[in-house]
Design a protein around this motif. Structure first.
Motif: not given
Length: 155
Positions: A122, A138, A133-134, A117, A136
């Motif tokens: 990315w 968690r 898809q990117w 984190t 996200d």
């Protein structure tokens, strides 16, 4: 304590990195390792990882230094790959060596929890049907990182 931090496109060799950690100090009694790889399923064929050059390496280095202070390590390696990686390819190698196994294992957990984190990466997933898809962040990763932040820096 020797630190080795790298962000690279090339694969890493787990055996070579483990041997390097083992040879850093005669005080090493344990080595903790985590190797992350691209997980398949649901038609996923690859993942592309991007990062913020310069900043990413600096953050990874700071995390390695923090792990050394918290766990009295004899060595620490953090290698994170970027670019397009197919299912099964290694993404991240985190290794920590210490006089005792508990410190090495805790340092490894600390490093992977914090870099998931805290480092600017990315991820974009690519599927067999051509969709992308990117990824996200968690909430479980965020919770793990927050738990370390609430602890004293040195056990």
């Amino acid at each position: 304590m020797p630190l080795h931090v790298a962000v690279q496109t090339a694969p890493f060799d787990v055996g070579v990195q483990t041997a390097r950690l083992s040879a850093l100090s005669p005080l090493t009694g344990g080595i903790g390792l985590f190797v992350g790889q691209v997980r398949g399923g649901d038609g996923l064929v690859a993942m592309t990882l991007e990062h913020y050059p310069g900043m990413t390496e600096g953050i990874l280095h700071a995390l390695a230094q923090e792990a050394q202070a918290r766990f009295d390590l004899t060595g620490c390696t953090v290698i994170h790959r970027v670019g397009r990686l197919e299912v099964g390819a290694g993404i991240v190698f985190v290794g920590a060596s210490a006089s005792h196994r508990a410190a090495a294992l805790q340092a490894t957990t600390f490093l992977i929890d914090r870099l998931k984190t805290g480092a600017p990466f990315w991820k974009r997933e690519e599927y067999a049907n051509g969709q992308t898809q990117w990824v996200d962040a968690r909430e479980t990763d965020e919770e793990a990182a927050r738990a370390w932040l609430q602890q004293s820096p040195v056990p």
